[in-house]
Motif scaffolding. Structure first.
Motif, PDB file in Angstrom:
ATOM      1  N   ALA A 201       0.998  -1.275   0.016  1.00  0.00           N
ATOM      2  CA  ALA A 201       0.087   0.093  -0.218  1.00  0.00           C
ATOM      3  C   ALA A 201       0.892   1.135  -0.075  1.00  0.00           C
ATOM      4  O   ALA A 201       0.732   2.036  -0.879  1.00  0.00           O
ATOM      5  CB  ALA A 201      -0.944  -0.062   1.156  1.00  0.00           C
ATOM      6  N   PRO A 202       1.631   1.482   0.983  1.00  0.00           N
ATOM      7  CA  PRO A 202       2.453   2.778   0.869  1.00  0.00           C
ATOM      8  C   PRO A 202       3.640   2.752  -0.433  1.00  0.00           C
ATOM      9  O   PRO A 202       3.834   3.895  -0.902  1.00  0.00           O
ATOM     10  CB  PRO A 202       3.395   2.818   2.321  1.00  0.00           C
ATOM     11  CG  PRO A 202       3.543   1.022   2.693  1.00  0.00           C
ATOM     12  CD  PRO A 202       2.081   0.647   2.011  1.00  0.00           C
TER      13      PRO A 202
ATOM     14  N   PHE B  95       2.954   1.759  -3.424  1.00  0.00           N
ATOM     15  CA  PHE B  95       1.999   2.124  -4.669  1.00  0.00           C
ATOM     16  C   PHE B  95       1.475   3.474  -4.342  1.00  0.00           C
ATOM     17  O   PHE B  95       1.232   4.242  -5.328  1.00  0.00           O
ATOM     18  CB  PHE B  95       0.613   1.167  -4.694  1.00  0.00           C
ATOM     19  CG  PHE B  95       1.289  -0.044  -5.476  1.00  0.00           C
ATOM     20  CD1 PHE B  95       2.425  -0.303  -5.479  1.00  0.00           C
ATOM     21  CD2 PHE B  95       0.281  -0.751  -5.975  1.00  0.00           C
ATOM     22  CE1 PHE B  95       2.749  -1.645  -6.131  1.00  0.00           C
ATOM     23  CE2 PHE B  95       0.413  -2.087  -6.537  1.00  0.00           C
ATOM     24  CZ  PHE B  95       1.688  -2.513  -6.797  1.00  0.00           C
ATOM     25  N   THR B  96       1.239   3.928  -3.182  1.00  0.00           N
ATOM     26  CA  THR B  96       0.936   5.486  -2.870  1.00  0.00           C
ATOM     27  C   THR B  96       2.056   6.219  -3.204  1.00  0.00           C
ATOM     28  O   THR B  96       1.873   7.319  -3.723  1.00  0.00           O
ATOM     29  CB  THR B  96       0.527   5.548  -1.200  1.00  0.00           C
ATOM     30  OG1 THR B  96      -0.491   4.738  -0.999  1.00  0.00           O
ATOM     31  CG2 THR B  96       0.102   6.990  -0.802  1.00  0.00           C
ATOM     32  N   GLN B  97       3.381   5.885  -3.038  1.00  0.00           N
ATOM     33  CA  GLN B  97       4.401   6.817  -3.325  1.00  0.00           C
ATOM     34  C   GLN B  97       4.384   7.051  -5.063  1.00  0.00           C
ATOM     35  O   GLN B  97       4.897   8.003  -5.249  1.00  0.00           O
ATOM     36  CB  GLN B  97       5.869   6.138  -2.958  1.00  0.00           C
ATOM     37  CG  GLN B  97       6.105   6.080  -1.422  1.00  0.00           C
ATOM     38  CD  GLN B  97       7.169   5.613  -0.844  1.00  0.00           C
ATOM     39  OE1 GLN B  97       8.226   6.185  -1.041  1.00  0.00           O
ATOM     40  NE2 GLN B  97       7.012   4.336  -0.466  1.00  0.00           N
TER      41      GLN B  97
ATOM     42  N   ARG C 225       2.042   6.436  -6.964  1.00  0.00           N
ATOM     43  CA  ARG C 225       0.817   7.255  -7.383  1.00  0.00           C
ATOM     44  C   ARG C 225       1.061   8.808  -7.351  1.00  0.00           C
ATOM     45  O   ARG C 225       0.506   9.672  -8.094  1.00  0.00           O
ATOM     46  CB  ARG C 225      -0.484   6.735  -6.681  1.00  0.00           C
ATOM     47  CG  ARG C 225      -1.740   7.461  -7.350  1.00  0.00           C
ATOM     48  CD  ARG C 225      -1.881   7.460  -8.606  1.00  0.00           C
ATOM     49  NE  ARG C 225      -3.061   8.283  -9.153  1.00  0.00           N
ATOM     50  CZ  ARG C 225      -3.725   8.316 -10.354  1.00  0.00           C
ATOM     51  NH1 ARG C 225      -2.598   8.448 -11.230  1.00  0.00           N
ATOM     52  NH2 ARG C 225      -4.873   9.304 -10.572  1.00  0.00           N
ATOM     53  N   SER C 226       1.635   9.242  -5.927  1.00  0.00           N
ATOM     54  CA  SER C 226       1.939  10.406  -5.776  1.00  0.00           C
ATOM     55  C   SER C 226       2.928  11.045  -6.759  1.00  0.00           C
ATOM     56  O   SER C 226       2.795  12.484  -7.335  1.00  0.00           O
ATOM     57  CB  SER C 226       2.503  10.556  -4.467  1.00  0.00           C
ATOM     58  OG  SER C 226       2.884  11.971  -4.029  1.00  0.00           O
TER      59      SER C 226
END
Length: 237
Positions: free
Chosen positions: A215-216, A218-220, A222-223
């Motif tokens: 999760a973190p 993929f969040t990076q 996407r950001s």
């Protein structure tokens, strides 16, 4: 207006820094959203990245002219498909020498193709020096420092070490418990598929741990993607 095509260059002059893991994660990030992605594995001897994605990744010998033609001609195509290159540590010098010799960055910009350097940190002074050399050689190419905490731990001074790298952004890939990490070594495990439908025989503990790890990361990704889209938006110019 056509969007830019990104070329992500996952690289390190040293082995065991997590380069192939980053290439894998970026590929699964795009596949998890049913987006096209194309990869290139420059290790012709132990092509782990290509083995994981036989439909999306080609094996390229970046030390030979034939391989260089096959690689760089494809990278210059702006088809809005992100390209990911897993630069083998033994191909590192030859790869970037070729990038300079053929004027790849300049040609890429003319084709609305945006290279991005993903330099993998390690605890050595030599690694830091090579990062500065790469930054100097390609000063106008975005560089992100990647810290894979499991593959290349930096110790208690990690933040201070990372602060010395010549990069404006960083990606951090957290370590995994050994039992969980072994699940990643299963050739049949697709992380993008796992997010939709975990293997029925996978432990619920492993499933939870893998999801919490992904999760973190993929969040990076996407950001970064959103930031680049905003930077390229016409209405902001």
């Amino acid at each position: 207006m056509r969007r830019r095509s990104f070329v992500f260059v996952a690289c390190s002059p040293h082995p065991r820094t997590g380069v192939s893991t980053t290439a894998r994660l970026l590929t699964d990030f795009h596949l998890s959203r049913h987006a096209p992605v194309e990869g290139f594995d420059t290790d012709p001897h132990a092509s782990r990245y290509a083995d994981l994605f036989p439909a999306q990744v080609r094996i390229i010998d970046a030390t030979e002219i034939k391989g260089q033609i096959s690689l760089f001609d494809r990278l210059l195509v702006n088809d809005e498909t992100p390209k990911i290159i897993d630069v083998w540590s033994r191909s590192y010098d030859r790869f970037f020498a070729t990038v300079r010799e053929i004027g790849f960055v300049e040609e890429a910009r003319r084709n609305d193709v945006e290279p991005v350097l993903l330099f993998h940190a390690d605890p050595t002074e030599a690694g830091l020096a090579r990062a500065f050399a790469l930054r100097a050689a390609f000063s106008d190419v975005p560089m992100i420092v990647v810290h894979n905490e499991g593959a290349s731990p930096l110790g208690v001074g990690a933040q201070e070490i990372l602060a010395h790298y010549p990069a404006s952004r960083k990606f951090v890939i957290a370590p995994l418990d050994a039992a969980i990490a072994r699940a990643l070594e299963t050739p049949a495990l697709s992380l993008s598929g796992f997010l939709v439908a975990p293997p029925p025989d996978m432990s619920i503990v492993v499933r939870a741990a893998l999801k919490a790890w992904l999760a973190p990361i993929f969040t990076q990704f996407r950001s970064f993607e959103l930031r680049q889209q905003l930077n390229g938006a016409e209405f902001l110019k």
